[in-house]
Design an enzyme around this catalytic site. Sequence first.
Site, PDB file in Angstrom:
ATOM      1  N   GLU A   1       0.873  -1.163   0.000  1.00  0.00           N
ATOM      2  CA  GLU A   1       0.000   0.000   0.000  1.00  0.00           C
ATOM      3  C   GLU A   1       0.919   1.224   0.000  1.00  0.00           C
ATOM      4  OE1 GLU A   1      -2.754   0.342   3.286  1.00  0.00           O
ATOM      5  OE2 GLU A   1      -3.485   2.257   2.528  1.00  0.00           O
TER       6      GLU A   1
ATOM      7  N   LYS B   1       4.023   0.953   9.521  1.00  0.00           N
ATOM      8  CA  LYS B   1       4.200   2.213   8.797  1.00  0.00           C
ATOM      9  C   LYS B   1       3.565   3.375   9.555  1.00  0.00           C
ATOM     10  CE  LYS B   1       2.890   0.189   4.956  1.00  0.00           C
ATOM     11  NZ  LYS B   1       2.380  -0.041   3.596  1.00  0.00           N
TER      12      LYS B   1
ATOM     13  N   ARG C   1       4.652 -12.446   9.989  1.00  0.00           N
ATOM     14  CA  ARG C   1       5.340 -11.174   9.738  1.00  0.00           C
ATOM     15  C   ARG C   1       6.750 -11.244  10.280  1.00  0.00           C
ATOM     16  NH1 ARG C   1       1.417  -7.327   8.888  1.00  0.00           N
ATOM     17  NH2 ARG C   1       2.764  -5.527   8.955  1.00  0.00           N
TER      18      ARG C   1
HETATM   19  P1  ATP Z   1       2.497  -2.118   8.052  1.00  0.00           P
HETATM   20  O1  ATP Z   1       1.664  -2.791   9.084  1.00  0.00           O
HETATM   21  O2  ATP Z   1       3.937  -2.048   8.365  1.00  0.00           O
HETATM   22  O3  ATP Z   1       1.978  -0.792   7.665  1.00  0.00           O
HETATM   23  P2  ATP Z   1       1.266  -3.429   5.882  1.00  0.00           P
HETATM   24  O4  ATP Z   1       1.030  -4.876   5.958  1.00  0.00           O
HETATM   25  O5  ATP Z   1       0.105  -2.550   6.062  1.00  0.00           O
HETATM   26  O6  ATP Z   1       2.464  -3.072   6.815  1.00  0.00           O
HETATM   27  P3  ATP Z   1       1.528  -3.353   3.079  1.00  0.00           P
HETATM   28  O7  ATP Z   1       2.054  -2.255   2.254  1.00  0.00           O
HETATM   29  O8  ATP Z   1       0.093  -3.639   3.034  1.00  0.00           O
HETATM   30  O9  ATP Z   1       1.973  -3.046   4.562  1.00  0.00           O
HETATM   31  O10 ATP Z   1       2.376  -4.667   2.823  1.00  0.00           O
HETATM   32  C1  ATP Z   1       2.752  -5.126   1.562  1.00  0.00           C
HETATM   33  C2  ATP Z   1       3.086  -6.570   1.679  1.00  0.00           C
HETATM   34  O11 ATP Z   1       4.170  -6.746   2.578  1.00  0.00           O
HETATM   35  C3  ATP Z   1       1.934  -7.371   2.211  1.00  0.00           C
HETATM   36  O12 ATP Z   1       1.853  -8.580   1.490  1.00  0.00           O
HETATM   37  C4  ATP Z   1       2.304  -7.616   3.634  1.00  0.00           C
HETATM   38  O13 ATP Z   1       1.737  -8.804   4.106  1.00  0.00           O
HETATM   39  C5  ATP Z   1       3.820  -7.657   3.580  1.00  0.00           C
HETATM   40  N1  ATP Z   1       4.389  -7.240   4.844  1.00  0.00           N
HETATM   41  C6  ATP Z   1       4.169  -6.088   5.499  1.00  0.00           C
HETATM   42  N2  ATP Z   1       4.823  -6.052   6.661  1.00  0.00           N
HETATM   43  C7  ATP Z   1       5.496  -7.221   6.753  1.00  0.00           C
HETATM   44  C8  ATP Z   1       6.359  -7.798   7.729  1.00  0.00           C
HETATM   45  N3  ATP Z   1       6.656  -7.163   8.859  1.00  0.00           N
HETATM   46  N4  ATP Z   1       6.863  -9.020   7.487  1.00  0.00           N
HETATM   47  C9  ATP Z   1       6.571  -9.657   6.345  1.00  0.00           C
HETATM   48  N5  ATP Z   1       5.768  -9.182   5.386  1.00  0.00           N
HETATM   49  C10 ATP Z   1       5.226  -7.978   5.588  1.00  0.00           C
HETATM   50 MG    MG Z   2      -1.663  -3.222   4.648  1.00  0.00          MG
END
Ligand code: ATP
Ligand code: MG
Length: 559
Positions: free
Chosen positions: A35, A272, A262
């Site tokens: 995102e 984020k 994660r």
């Molecule tokens: P955050 O909670 O840090 O904002 P998010 O999951 O909302 O992270 P996205 O941009 O939606 O962030 O994530 C893009 C991809 O990266 C998704 O497939 C998500 O599952 C993966 N991802 C995000 N954070 C992690 C993490 N800490 N470990 C492994 N994969 C991750």
């Molecule tokens: Mg997300």
Amino acid sequence: MNEEKKSLNFLEQIIEEDLANGLPQEKLRFRFPPEPNGYLHIGHAASICLNFGLGLKYNAPVNLRFDDTNPAKEEQEYVDAIKQDIAWLGFKWDKELYSSNYFQQLYDWSLQLIKEGKAYVDNQTSEEMAKQKGTPTEVGTNSPNRDRSIEENLELFLKMKNREFKEGSHVLRAKIDMKHVNMQMRDPIMYRILKKTHHRTGNDWCIYPMYDWTHGESDYLEQISHSICTLEFKSHRDLYDWYVNLVYDASKLRPKQREFARRNLSYTVMSKRKLLQLVEEGLVSGWDDPRMPTISGLRRRGYTPNSIKTFSDTAGISKRDNVTDVALLEHCIKDDLNKTAPRVLAVLDPVKVIITNYPEGKEEFLDASYNDYEEGFGSRTVPFSREIYIEKEDFREEANKKFFRLKLGKEVRLKNAYIIKAESCVKDENGTITEIHCTYDEDSLSGSGTEASKRKIKGTLHWVSVKHALKAEVRVYDRLFTDEAPDGHKDKDFKDFINPNSLTVINAFVEPSLKTATILERFQFQRLGYFCVDKDTTENNLVFNRTVPLRDSWAKMEK
Ligand code: ATP
Ligand code: MG
């Protein structure tokens, strides 16, 4: 380890089973779906290395899909940064796509669902809807709006789309089952009204699809074979399948969602939302502050793409939540830089040494290899003169036998140069040593082949010539947080654990060859650690970031 023999992780096992059950290998297709609401962090790197790694392993395309369904938080700046970071890591995506590409298709499908009686418009407050949702142990209750007529739903949905309603006043919901054991299936929201300008679609839309409704359908449209996400989406899998089934056509591939844990890292936060707080509140200098766990922060700190990939591979993927020790990440970069970084001389906490028997005004340019142990690094010359700097802590007036550095009456070797002997020192009125007077053995030049040069001396010190040294600003970093799990405390905010001493700025002296060092170039400062040229460097101000010190706490733990 031989690539072939490396045991398969559980996701590779799932893929192998699918192939064994008849899925043609050319149908494999993956995606990485960030995102664009922030910069990528080391947790994302786990997902990137996983998805792009599968792409490489199976020779399958990997799409980069921006999951841009929330214009309130998304920006073009983030899109650009995300692309830059993935490319820097060395991965190539097949197509650059956006969930917003599918807004029209998703809308058309929604109309279809309404016509089939599978979706309805609800205009209750979110509190009312939350109350009716039930709990994991209590079934939910139906919304009074659940049985609206198809005509009314179509009319209301059109009004939602045509900006006739206020934000938050109406939603479109899937009509599934308010008594479903899986709470995600209790008539989830498909669309909400958001009167925000979208970074791609501008003001074309004021209704935006929710994550679940968007994600499965986007995977289906792109014909992603394995849609890999993190564990918190496990309970969404039923809904993912339900949505895909609505539009599924048997001639197509049915995407499969699978989940892994994660990546969490000790001594930092990774959401984020929290990283954005650090940036917005000025607690760091930006998303690429070298203390941030972002890819851009790590890059600026001196991390290499290889070190991040090795870290991701070594930490591996898991089915259960866990925390990876940040010492492993530090070990990975040290290991990489140990093999790749040229070794140079810099003094961070200087004291002056005068070599009393070295002729005044004389200077020599001594040969110095960038790496004494490996071929191929090349060499430069380092200037030597009567006055040099060494580290303060490398001199003591008196010390026990285990102190192999400089002490009165004893000898040390100066790296790439001569053997010197400390004769006396000068102190100021506070007793601080301001000058050390030494003599040198003129026949002892390193590599000169003389008997004197071959003498065994226990200590070798790094140094720079006073007259030739360049001033440099060195930024030494410590952990940004003092607690192993800063966001793991119920009664405290993660920011309560910010380390007030996470940045120390030092005025150092470095050898003159570093004058031409370019931004992001990485070096070992001998006996000190690894350092990288910061982007704040200007013609007159050389700035280095300390990537990591030489000491390896991870390697010690492993022993
Ligand atoms: P955050 O909670 O840090 O904002 P998010 O999951 O909302 O992270 P996205 O941009 O939606 O962030 O994530 C893009 C991809 O990266 C998704 O497939 C998500 O599952 C993966 N991802 C995000 N954070 C992690 C993490 N800490 N470990 C492994 N994969 C991750
Ligand atoms: Mg997300």
